[in-house]
Design an enzyme around this catalytic site. Structure first.
Site, PDB file in Angstrom:
ATOM      1  N   GLY A 255       0.786  -1.231   0.000  1.00  0.00           N
ATOM      2  CA  GLY A 255       0.000   0.000   0.000  1.00  0.00           C
ATOM      3  C   GLY A 255       0.817   1.281   0.000  1.00  0.00           C
ATOM      4  O   GLY A 255       0.282   2.344   0.306  1.00  0.00           O
ATOM      5  N   GLU A 291       4.762  -6.249   1.774  1.00  0.00           N
ATOM      6  CA  GLU A 291       4.343  -6.855   0.499  1.00  0.00           C
ATOM      7  C   GLU A 291       3.774  -5.799  -0.441  1.00  0.00           C
ATOM      8  O   GLU A 291       2.576  -5.773  -0.706  1.00  0.00           O
ATOM      9  CB  GLU A 291       3.355  -8.014   0.731  1.00  0.00           C
ATOM     10  N   CYS A 369     -16.972   3.574 -27.322  1.00  0.00           N
ATOM     11  CA  CYS A 369     -18.174   4.388 -27.522  1.00  0.00           C
ATOM     12  C   CYS A 369     -18.802   4.702 -26.175  1.00  0.00           C
ATOM     13  O   CYS A 369     -19.950   4.347 -25.916  1.00  0.00           O
ATOM     14  CB  CYS A 369     -19.155   3.636 -28.406  1.00  0.00           C
TER      15      CYS A 369
HETATM   16  C1  LIG Z   1      -3.064  -5.857  -3.175  1.00  0.00           C
HETATM   17  C2  LIG Z   1      -2.402  -6.293  -1.948  1.00  0.00           C
HETATM   18  C3  LIG Z   1      -1.114  -5.831  -1.651  1.00  0.00           C
HETATM   19  C4  LIG Z   1      -0.388  -4.811  -2.494  1.00  0.00           C
HETATM   20  O1  LIG Z   1      -0.998  -3.561  -2.420  1.00  0.00           O
HETATM   21  P1  LIG Z   1      -0.320  -2.301  -3.203  1.00  0.00           P
HETATM   22  O2  LIG Z   1      -1.236  -1.168  -2.910  1.00  0.00           O
HETATM   23  O3  LIG Z   1      -0.295  -2.667  -4.636  1.00  0.00           O
HETATM   24  O4  LIG Z   1       1.042  -2.116  -2.643  1.00  0.00           O
HETATM   25  C5  LIG Z   1      -0.505  -6.336  -0.530  1.00  0.00           C
HETATM   26  N1  LIG Z   1      -1.131  -7.237   0.271  1.00  0.00           N
HETATM   27  C6  LIG Z   1      -2.376  -7.687   0.030  1.00  0.00           C
HETATM   28  C7  LIG Z   1      -2.993  -8.668   0.946  1.00  0.00           C
HETATM   29  C8  LIG Z   1      -3.059  -7.219  -1.083  1.00  0.00           C
HETATM   30  O5  LIG Z   1      -4.304  -7.673  -1.315  1.00  0.00           O
END
Ligand SMILES: *Cc1c(COP(=O)(O)O)cnc(C)c1O
Length: 418
Positions: A255, A291, A369
């Site tokens: 995130g 992550e 369209c």
């Molecule tokens: C989508 C997701 C991420 C990555 O989020 P980003 O905003 O792309 O960094 C990480 N962990 C989980 C569980 C997700 O669903």
């Protein structure tokens, strides 16, 4: 800001991504023939450079898994492999795809609503980690694990996805919030405790209670994400002590913010890495993991296309390009103007006048369209002509793979890796 010969600041006459075009993307944009457009061009060298700098900013003890759903192209997974400790996959389809594309790289399987077939596939494929979203999922996993205990498969580490409480208001600035409100994601801390008790019992052969997983919001800046990480690590350390977990882990989420309105800005990885270092020292023995998805791959992807027509409509210049939001849904999905650059093409093969913008700003629309098929509004591109190339930046994450590609049955884009 470089002044133009006329004394006008460049930012007012150039699209926002003009300064970011890498030499290889610029060369590809000029060389691709109309029949090869639109085309996604991925700059893998730029991706490796970026991933290396992210890795350098993080403490050695913090693990980095790439959230594959941001962009699961095999060439991208391969380019990221040396800079990541694993991939996070969010469905049985991603699991199969990523396992085949990057055999041997560790996987964590996340996502709400995992089916029995997906969990069996994960156990069968030998994924290293499963992020469980509910008590029901843990019970189903336990039953499947018991049924396959005799197959000699390696143990799987199970993390509980938890909606960890964070201070009121911390998540409110985010574009996508998963935590702190009704959602299909994760469980409460109390349920996580119950799940850990269940996993430690006799009925779960080959499942190792490993800690907690949190991904509470996307689009947060470094100070906010550090506050989230502190809350998650604190909760994980507490649960680990109460349940006497051996080698506990805490996933503090992805995130990291990507600012489409300011394409030159980057998430403060140095500040975030330093904060995670402090957090790791506060909780020795707790393995921390992040992550990210978007913040790793957004910048390496470019959607290259050509202007098909330029018209004057109700006092504004509108350019229609080959392709559109059925290939690059990001601006429609997020409600922004996709940052762009223009590569001029001098040839004009027709005997009639070349359509060109009369004003300084052009709205760039696609071939669908529907009035929603707008890639960017009021792009500073004075004189933009039919035949010129428009190159959209920040198209490397949640771009092609979230797009409604079959709507109107236009041909799919090409793909180049440079
Ligand atoms: C989508 C997701 C991420 C990555 O989020 P980003 O905003 O792309 O960094 C990480 N962990 C989980 C569980 C997700 O669903």
């Amino acid at each position: 800001m470089t002044p133009e010969p006329g004394g006008v600041p460049a930012a007012e006459v150039e699209p926002s991504a003009a300064g970011l075009l890498t030499p290889s993307v610029r060369a590809a944009a000029g060389a691709l023939r109309p029949g090869e457009l639109p085309c996604y061009v991925y700059d893998l060298t730029a991706l490796r450079t970026h991933a290396a700098s992210v890795r350098r900013a993080l403490p050695r003890a913090v693990e980095l898994y790439y959230a594959a759903k941001a962009n699961p192209e095999p060439a991208i997974l391969a380019a990221l492999e040396p800079f990541t400790d694993g991939y996070e996959v969010s469905s049985g389809g991603e699991l199969e795809h990523v396992r085949a594309a990057a055999p041997g790289h560790p996987l964590a399987f996340s996502g709400p609503g995992k089916t029995p077939a997906e969990l069996s596939a994960a156990l069968g494929a030998g994924v290293e980690r499963i992020h469980a979203e509910s008590l029901h999922e843990v019970r189903m996993l336990a039953a499947l694990a018991a049924a396959t205990a005799s197959t000699g498969r390696p143990p799987v580490r199970v993390l509980l996805r938890v909606d960890v409480p964070v201070d009121h208001g911390v998540l409110s600035g985010s574009a996508l919030t998963m935590g702190g409100r009704p959602s299909p994601f994760g469980m409460s801390l109390e349920e996580a405790s119950e799940a850990l008790r269940l996993l430690a019992g006799d009925g779960c052969p080959g499942l190792v209670p490993a800690g907690i997983h949190a991904h509470l919001a996307s689009g947060l800046d470094a100070p906010t994400l550090l506050r989230v990480a502190r809350a998650v690590a604190g909760a994980a350390a507490d649960l680990a002590a109460r349940h006497r977990l051996a080698a506990p882990e805490a996933v503090v989420g992805g995130g990291m913010a990507v600012d489409y309105g300011r394409p030159g800005e980057r998430f403060d990885w140095e500040g975030y890495g330093a904060g995670l270092g402090r957090l790791a020292r506060t909780h020795p023995g707790l393995r921390l993991r992040i992550e990210p998805g978007r913040s790793l791959t957004a910048y390496c992807g470019w959607y290259v296309t050509e202007v098909l027509d330029v018209k004057r409509s109700h006092g504004e210049d509108v350019a229609v390009v080959r392709g559109g939001t059925h290939h690059l849904r990001t601006p429609a999905a997020k409600g922004h103007d996709q940052p762009a650059a223009v590569v001029a093409v001098e040839e004009w093969g027709h005997p009639w006048p070349r359509p060109a913008a009369g004003g300084a700003r052009v709205t760039v629309a696609g071939q669908l369209c529907t009035p929603k098929d707008v890639l960017a509004r009021a792009v500073p591109a004075p004189g933009l002509r039919a035949g010129d190339r428009v190159v959209f930046a920040m198209a490397g994450a949640y771009a092609w793979n979230i797009s409604h590609r079959d709507f109107l049955m236009h041909p799919p884009p090409g793909f180049r890796f440079v």
